[in-house]
Motif scaffolding. Structure first.
Motif, PDB file in Angstrom:
ATOM      1  N   VAL A 172      39.208 -12.874  40.742  1.00  0.00           N
ATOM      2  CA  VAL A 172      38.248 -13.977  40.823  1.00  0.00           C
ATOM      3  C   VAL A 172      38.856 -15.224  40.191  1.00  0.00           C
ATOM      4  O   VAL A 172      38.740 -16.328  40.724  1.00  0.00           O
ATOM      5  CB  VAL A 172      36.907 -13.599  40.153  1.00  0.00           C
ATOM      6  N   PHE A 173      39.528 -15.049  39.069  1.00  0.00           N
ATOM      7  CA  PHE A 173      40.169 -16.181  38.395  1.00  0.00           C
ATOM      8  C   PHE A 173      41.253 -16.809  39.273  1.00  0.00           C
ATOM      9  O   PHE A 173      41.230 -18.015  39.547  1.00  0.00           O
ATOM     10  CB  PHE A 173      40.771 -15.738  37.058  1.00  0.00           C
ATOM     11  N   ILE A 174      42.195 -15.996  39.725  1.00  0.00           N
ATOM     12  CA  ILE A 174      43.330 -16.501  40.519  1.00  0.00           C
ATOM     13  C   ILE A 174      42.849 -17.112  41.833  1.00  0.00           C
ATOM     14  O   ILE A 174      43.359 -18.134  42.276  1.00  0.00           O
ATOM     15  CB  ILE A 174      44.359 -15.374  40.767  1.00  0.00           C
ATOM     16  N   GLY A 175      41.839 -16.516  42.445  1.00  0.00           N
ATOM     17  CA  GLY A 175      41.323 -17.025  43.713  1.00  0.00           C
ATOM     18  C   GLY A 175      40.619 -18.365  43.589  1.00  0.00           C
ATOM     19  O   GLY A 175      40.577 -19.135  44.549  1.00  0.00           O
ATOM     20  N   ASN A 176      40.073 -18.649  42.420  1.00  0.00           N
ATOM     21  CA  ASN A 176      39.286 -19.874  42.261  1.00  0.00           C
ATOM     22  C   ASN A 176      39.991 -20.984  41.500  1.00  0.00           C
ATOM     23  O   ASN A 176      39.582 -22.137  41.598  1.00  0.00           O
ATOM     24  CB  ASN A 176      37.948 -19.547  41.606  1.00  0.00           C
ATOM     25  N   LEU A 177      41.029 -20.668  40.765  1.00  0.00           N
ATOM     26  CA  LEU A 177      41.743 -21.702  40.016  1.00  0.00           C
ATOM     27  C   LEU A 177      42.265 -22.825  40.929  1.00  0.00           C
ATOM     28  O   LEU A 177      42.109 -23.999  40.595  1.00  0.00           O
ATOM     29  CB  LEU A 177      42.864 -21.093  39.177  1.00  0.00           C
ATOM     30  N   PRO A 178      42.844 -22.507  42.094  1.00  0.00           N
ATOM     31  CA  PRO A 178      43.266 -23.609  42.973  1.00  0.00           C
ATOM     32  C   PRO A 178      42.096 -24.495  43.411  1.00  0.00           C
ATOM     33  O   PRO A 178      42.255 -25.701  43.568  1.00  0.00           O
ATOM     34  CB  PRO A 178      43.887 -22.894  44.183  1.00  0.00           C
ATOM     35  N   GLY A 179      40.925 -23.917  43.572  1.00  0.00           N
ATOM     36  CA  GLY A 179      39.745 -24.693  43.940  1.00  0.00           C
ATOM     37  C   GLY A 179      39.326 -25.667  42.853  1.00  0.00           C
ATOM     38  O   GLY A 179      38.852 -26.765  43.146  1.00  0.00           O
ATOM     39  N   VAL A 180      39.515 -25.268  41.591  1.00  0.00           N
ATOM     40  CA  VAL A 180      39.205 -26.166  40.475  1.00  0.00           C
ATOM     41  C   VAL A 180      40.141 -27.370  40.524  1.00  0.00           C
ATOM     42  O   VAL A 180      39.697 -28.526  40.522  1.00  0.00           O
ATOM     43  CB  VAL A 180      39.334 -25.443  39.114  1.00  0.00           C
TER      44      VAL A 180
END
Length: 166
Positions: free
Chosen positions: A60-68
């Motif tokens: 969940v972290f790795i998948g969403n960090l680029p979105g941040v």
């Protein structure tokens, strides 16, 4: 680990989908797409990153960090190049609203919520609300699309990646 990996890849593709539209906007110094998805992307991904810490899930972290990171970049870039006062107002309201809502929720949870499961539940639902806002943000241009019979203000790459990610 196959499904979480696929989810991470799809989320990363989604985060980079608007890059070409933003590069074009910066090049011509005018925004030609709906800016609402950008702050919604930032807020949505930030919520999921926070949730990933609570549930201790690296996917969940790795998948969403680029979105941040990319959501913030798109938001600032769209605000910088937009000549449209309505676009600038939408971006400003979304950013200010999120800047108030998320820290307030986090503070309230930290102060009053002693049950870890309930904290997970609240953050997950808050994250889902912003996910709905992200997927629904193109609807802000629905009236213009219908009246003008022109959907060029919608980013096709972002739409397709959103569909794949959903």
């Amino acid at each position: 680990t196959i499904c979480p990996t696929i989810g991470t890849v799809l989320a990363t593709l989604l985060a980079f989908a608007p890059l070409a539209a933003i590069r074009k906007a910066k090049e011509i110094k005018a925004l030609t797409t709906n800016p609402a998805p950008y702050p919604a992307m930032f807020a949505n991904a930030t919520n999921w990153v926070a949730y990933s810490f609570i549930i201790k899930d690296a996917f969940v972290f790795i998948g969403n960090l680029p979105g941040v990171v990319m959501g913030l970049y798109y938001t600032i870039s769209a605000f910088d190049v937009s000549q449209n006062k309505d676009h600038r107002r939408v971006v400003r309201h979304l950013v200010y609203g999120y800047a108030l809502a998320f820290p307030l929720l986090a503070a309230l949870l930290a102060i009053f919520m002693k049950n870890e499961q309930m904290t997970q539940y609240v953050i997950a639902n808050f994250s889902m609300a912003f996910l709905i806002a992200f997927y629904g943000s193109p609807l802000l241009e629905a009236q213009n699309v219908i009246l003008k019979k022109n959907s060029s203000c919608l980013d096709a790459r972002l739409a397709w990646c959103s569909l794949a990610n959903a």
